[in-house]
Enzyme design. Structure first.
Site, mmCIF file in Angstrom:
data_model
loop_
_atom_site.group_PDB
_atom_site.id
_atom_site.type_symbol
_atom_site.label_atom_id
_atom_site.label_comp_id
_atom_site.label_asym_id
_atom_site.label_seq_id
_atom_site.Cartn_x
_atom_site.Cartn_y
_atom_site.Cartn_z
ATOM 1 N N ASP A 23 0.779 -1.224 0.022
ATOM 2 C CA ASP A 23 0.113 -0.111 0.127
ATOM 3 C C ASP A 23 0.864 1.207 -0.068
ATOM 4 O OD1 ASP A 23 -2.349 -1.510 -0.205
ATOM 5 O OD2 ASP A 23 -2.890 -1.043 2.148
ATOM 6 N N HIS A 227 30.216 3.539 -4.077
ATOM 7 C CA HIS A 227 28.958 3.885 -3.972
ATOM 8 C C HIS A 227 28.227 3.514 -2.615
ATOM 9 C CE1 HIS A 227 28.169 4.255 -8.670
ATOM 10 N NE2 HIS A 227 28.756 5.230 -8.013
ATOM 11 N N ASP A 244 29.588 12.652 -1.395
ATOM 12 C CA ASP A 244 29.217 12.769 -2.766
ATOM 13 C C ASP A 244 27.688 12.909 -2.937
ATOM 14 O OD1 ASP A 244 28.420 12.356 -5.291
ATOM 15 O OD2 ASP A 244 29.728 10.456 -5.664
ATOM 16 N N ASP A 255 25.722 17.183 -8.696
ATOM 17 C CA ASP A 255 26.608 16.187 -8.247
ATOM 18 C C ASP A 255 27.869 16.230 -7.843
ATOM 19 O OD1 ASP A 255 27.680 13.486 -8.033
ATOM 20 O OD2 ASP A 255 27.487 12.927 -10.043
ATOM 21 N N HIS A 334 37.907 4.336 -11.377
ATOM 22 C CA HIS A 334 36.404 4.842 -12.099
ATOM 23 C C HIS A 334 37.044 5.858 -13.163
ATOM 24 C CE1 HIS A 334 36.457 8.573 -9.635
ATOM 25 N NE2 HIS A 334 36.578 7.554 -8.538
ATOM 26 N N HIS A 338 31.215 11.959 -16.157
ATOM 27 C CA HIS A 338 29.648 11.482 -16.927
ATOM 28 C C HIS A 338 29.003 12.838 -17.394
ATOM 29 C CE1 HIS A 338 27.579 11.979 -12.997
ATOM 30 N NE2 HIS A 338 28.706 11.302 -12.498
ATOM 31 N N HIS A 345 23.567 10.250 -14.180
ATOM 32 C CA HIS A 345 24.271 9.801 -15.229
ATOM 33 C C HIS A 345 23.328 9.756 -16.426
ATOM 34 C CE1 HIS A 345 26.949 6.894 -12.217
ATOM 35 N NE2 HIS A 345 26.894 8.212 -12.179
ATOM 36 N N GLU A 368 35.785 14.285 -11.749
ATOM 37 C CA GLU A 368 35.618 13.594 -10.473
ATOM 38 C C GLU A 368 36.662 12.574 -10.288
ATOM 39 O OE1 GLU A 368 32.280 10.838 -9.717
ATOM 40 O OE2 GLU A 368 31.505 11.664 -11.487
ATOM 41 N N TYR A 372 41.835 6.107 -3.748
ATOM 42 C CA TYR A 372 41.460 4.955 -2.860
ATOM 43 C C TYR A 372 42.219 4.240 -2.399
ATOM 44 C CZ TYR A 372 37.483 7.219 -5.334
ATOM 45 O OH TYR A 372 36.585 8.104 -6.036
ATOM 46 N N ARG A 390 37.688 11.952 -3.096
ATOM 47 C CA ARG A 390 37.256 12.327 -4.253
ATOM 48 C C ARG A 390 36.706 13.666 -4.158
ATOM 49 N NH1 ARG A 390 34.035 8.111 -4.999
ATOM 50 N NH2 ARG A 390 32.130 8.941 -4.258
ATOM 51 N N GLU A 392 34.488 16.280 -6.900
ATOM 52 C CA GLU A 392 33.686 16.298 -8.051
ATOM 53 C C GLU A 392 33.034 17.640 -8.258
ATOM 54 O OE1 GLU A 392 30.577 13.575 -7.956
ATOM 55 O OE2 GLU A 392 30.245 13.583 -9.813
#
Ligand code: GLY
Ligand code: MN
Ligand code: MN
Length: 421
Positions: A23, A227, A244, A255, A334, A338, A345, A368, A372, A390, A392
């Site tokens: 519901d 992520h 991020d 972003d 990475h 993008h 994305h 970005e 790591y 990172r 970005e």
């Protein structure tokens, strides 16, 4: 419509509601292509575009006004509202689509739709078309050629208008405010989820109710999960915090990633890696201008990061050999960015005829780079372990170069430390 040509029709459905639990639905979010063409944010709708149709080229099928449903679930635009508010030429109840749409498709040479996005709807279009094919035996019409709408529509979305850039700039500014608020609120002993709340509070205060994607608030070694979305660890003195996160404004995404020291001061090792990522990011942004290739941005970031890792003795050997062997991938796995737009994305091809795409004014992309180093990576000196960074930004390609839409979010080490004091 110019691209579709005469005697053609395009048909595109709205997004479906999705159940979260019994519901209870997830908050509805319109399909980006549907939004791009209509500005209509209700489910159970289909937009039909017929260039040159005398009785109107922009036709909407949508839900009827319904006092009981509206009492329970919220106001509906209805058919009159669609004409007044959205500028539709014609609007019909969605429940009448089976009776009306085949007639609109009849005799058209080309039928444009988004093949494969919504299999149920694909099936529905085939059924409507079959009705016409059957009728054709009685000499009434011929079925049109089926053409995928996605590719061309996405090429249109890739090049943003000034009105779109304005919205993206606004979203980026709000996200920058939220990142600044987070920097001021950050302290050891708090939890990642408190920082997430700080972001979302500032989005909402500034007319942006939704995040463009689940916020990544990653303290210490969590930053090495690209992520990471658990956002449930305590912030520890001496660690970095990688955030991020970006909001959406009128469906346009921002972003932004920033990495800050939880106690307000970067350690020497943290600062060395931070400055390397920042140098890579700033040099990569310099590559954003019309005529450069999409991959020039990534190649520049990789080159600087690899040389930096050699200088810091994390990698051994020459730049050339390390680049060929892609040794940097252990620490930078990475791509450098993008497309950004209605989707975080965003749509648009990165290659054209097998070649990296040339940048053009009106494109918007993220830059970005990151580094790591997992806490368990025993191949590097101890001082580097458990650090994930990172940085970005959102960058629009202009006629002569670039415009950093997210520049209000501080990224110089000194500025961040000052803010955090
Ligand atoms: N937040 C996902 C990304 O930066 O691409
Ligand atoms: Mn991001
Ligand atoms: Mn991104």
């Amino acid at each position: 419509m110019q691209w579709m040509g005469d005697n053609s029709i395009a048909i595109l459905p709205a997004a479906n509601e999705k159940v979260r639990s019994r519901d209870v639905n997830f908050h509805f979010r319109q399909d980006s292509d549907f939004w791009y063409l209509t500005g209509f944010d209700e489910p159970e709708a289909v937009v039909v575009i017929i260039p040159g149709r005398k009785h109107g080229e922009f036709i909407l099928f949508n839900r009827e006004k319904d006092p009981i449903q509206e009492t329970w679930h919220g106001v509906r635009l209805g058919q009159e509202g669609a004409i007044e508010t959205l500028g539709a030429d014609d609007a019909f109840p969605i429940t009448d689509i089976d009776d009306i749409l085949p007639g609109l498709m009849e005799g058209k040479d080309r039928i444009y739709f988004e093949l494969g996005v919504n299999p149920e709807f694909d099936q529905q279009i085939l059924e409507w078309r079959n009705q016409l094919t059957n009728a054709q035996h009685k000499g009434e019409s011929r079925p049109g050629e089926m053409i995928d709408l996605k590719h061309h529509l996405h090429e249109m979305r890739l090049i943003k208008t000034q009105a779109e850039i304005q919205r993206m700039r606004y979203a980026a500014n709000v996200s920058a405010k939220a990142h600044i608020a987070l920097m001021k609120a950050c302290a050891s002993g708090k939890n990642e989820r408190h920082m997430e709340a700080e972001l979302e509070y500032h989005y909402a205060l500034n007319d942006c109710r939704h995040a463009a994607y689940p916020s990544i608030v990653a303290a210490g070694n969590n930053a090495n999960i690209l992520h990471y979305v658990e956002n449930d660890s305590e912030l520890e003195d001496g660690d970095l915090l990688l955030t991020d996160a970006g909001c959406e404004f009128e469906y346009y995404a921002s972003d932004i990633s920033r990495t800050i020291p939880i106690n307000g001061r970067f350690s020497k090792a943290q600062a060395e890696l931070y400055d390397l990522v920042l140098a890579a990011q700033e040099a990569a942004i310099e590559m954003v201008k019309p005529g450069n290739h999409w991959n020039d941005i990534h190649d520049k970031a990789v080159e600087i990061i690899t040389q930096g890792l050699i200088d810091l003795k994390i990698l051994k050997g020459s730049l050339k050999v390390n680049l060929i062997k892609e040794t940097y991938k252990e620490f930078y796995m990475h791509k450098t960015g993008h497309w950004l737009g209605l989707d975080v994305h965003d749509v648009g091809d990165y290659q054209v005829h097998g070649q990296p795409r040339l940048l053009e004014a009106g494109m918007v992309l993220t830059v970005e780079p990151g580094l790591y180093i997992n806490k368990d990576n025993t191949r590097v000196a101890k001082k580097w372990r458990g650090i994930g960074i990172r940085i970005e930004d959102d960058v629009a390609v202009t006629k002569t170069g670039y415009d950093v839409l997210s520049k209000a979010a501080p990224k110089d080490r000194e500025k961040i430390e000052q803010l955090m004091q």
